[in-house]
Design a protein around this motif. Structure first.
Motif, PDB file in Angstrom:
ATOM      1  N   LYS A  96     -81.372 -36.426 -35.409  1.00 31.06           N
ATOM      2  CA  LYS A  96     -82.171 -36.042 -34.462  1.00 31.06           C
ATOM      3  C   LYS A  96     -81.721 -37.792 -34.255  1.00 31.06           C
ATOM      4  CE  LYS A  96     -86.792 -34.532 -32.975  1.00 31.06           C
ATOM      5  NZ  LYS A  96     -88.060 -33.556 -33.297  1.00 31.06           N
ATOM      6  N   ASN A 123     -83.367 -29.475 -33.667  1.00 26.76           N
ATOM      7  CA  ASN A 123     -84.892 -29.253 -32.412  1.00 26.76           C
ATOM      8  C   ASN A 123     -85.421 -30.097 -31.791  1.00 26.76           C
ATOM      9  OD1 ASN A 123     -87.463 -27.957 -32.101  1.00 26.76           O
ATOM     10  ND2 ASN A 123     -88.737 -29.421 -33.803  1.00 26.76           N
ATOM     11  N   LEU A 124     -84.237 -29.896 -30.837  1.00 27.51           N
ATOM     12  CA  LEU A 124     -84.535 -30.716 -29.224  1.00 27.51           C
ATOM     13  C   LEU A 124     -83.825 -29.548 -28.282  1.00 27.51           C
ATOM     14  CD1 LEU A 124     -82.083 -34.234 -30.615  1.00 27.51           C
ATOM     15  CD2 LEU A 124     -84.496 -33.982 -29.731  1.00 27.51           C
ATOM     16  N   SER A 125     -84.739 -30.038 -26.899  1.00 31.33           N
ATOM     17  CA  SER A 125     -84.886 -29.333 -25.525  1.00 31.33           C
ATOM     18  C   SER A 125     -82.850 -29.225 -25.297  1.00 31.33           C
ATOM     19  CB  SER A 125     -85.903 -29.783 -25.026  1.00 31.33           C
ATOM     20  OG  SER A 125     -85.579 -31.388 -24.727  1.00 31.33           O
ATOM     21  N   ILE A 126     -82.443 -30.625 -25.652  1.00 26.31           N
ATOM     22  CA  ILE A 126     -80.654 -30.898 -25.189  1.00 26.31           C
ATOM     23  C   ILE A 126     -79.999 -29.546 -25.599  1.00 26.31           C
ATOM     24  CG2 ILE A 126     -78.749 -32.295 -24.321  1.00 26.31           C
ATOM     25  CD1 ILE A 126     -81.328 -34.687 -25.817  1.00 26.31           C
TER      26      ILE A 126
END
Length: 206
Positions: A96, A123-126
């Motif tokens: 991250k 845990n990223l919205s990408i």
């Protein structure tokens, strides 16, 4: 051959970041991740999983990759944090950070629109895809593996100057016979991962 990166570019994604890590199984030091965005259609001859390359070849490819990439970023999580949150979470955190640290040659932050990750989920919205054995299957992930490996190996050379009796320049922190014997003889350094050493020290680790 149509690669996954080519398919993503054809579907309108411009900045496909490929991510890999090194040092997950080491007994000491940081886990290091690299995120890299390579130009569309570029294939660098000789690039493959960093573990299948000689140090000399990795060093050469490291320079070529960084000369040609659109952007790259490095993420590091140190041994104390690894002991605190475990190696799997530390690997994800390093990845991250690597994505958040993506910059181009002019220092401009680059935000990727798709992630290709070696066998992980972040845990990223990408939008993203985890690829098992990604450094064998994806050119960009192989590039990231080489950059991460060379970066961490150079850290090991610096750690070896601080703790010369441990042979870190040779084993790079992995649990070789040389390393294990050095731990038993000289004890634990501040950069060792205590949670990795309990079996080695037969439960005597304080």
């Amino acid at each position: 051959m149509i690669t996954l990166e080519m398919e993503l570019h054809a579907n309108g994604y411009s900045y496909v970041a490929c991510i890999d890590e090194v040092g997950r199984g080491c007994l000491l030091g940081d886990v290091v991740a690299c995120a890299i965005i390579m130009p569309k259609g570029l294939h660098i001859e000789g690039v493959k999983d960093s573990k299948k390359l000689t140090p000399k070849k990795r060093d050469k490819l490291y320079d070529i990759i960084l000369d040609n990439c659109i952007a790259f970023g490095i993420g590091r999580i140190d041994s104390s944090k690894i002991d605190e949150i475990n190696i799997k979470e530390s690997t994800r955190e390093a990845m991250k950070l690597a994505i958040e640290n993506l910059v181009d040659k002019f220092g401009n932050r680059i935000v990727p629109d798709y992630l290709l990750i070696d066998a992980e989920k972040i845990n990223l919205s990408i939008p993203q895809e985890g690829i098992v054995k990604g450094d064998d299957k994806c050119h960009g992930i192989a590039c990231a593996s080489i950059v991460a490996k060379v970066f961490r190996d150079r850290l090991c050379l610096e750690w070896a100057k601080i703790y010369p009796e441990y042979g870190i320049d040779r084993h790079k922190g992995y649990g070789t016979k040389l390393h294990v014997e050095a731990i038993k003889k000289y004890g634990v350094t501040p950069i060792h991962r205590n949670t990795f050493l309990k079996k080695i020290l037969d439960g005597k680790l304080k």
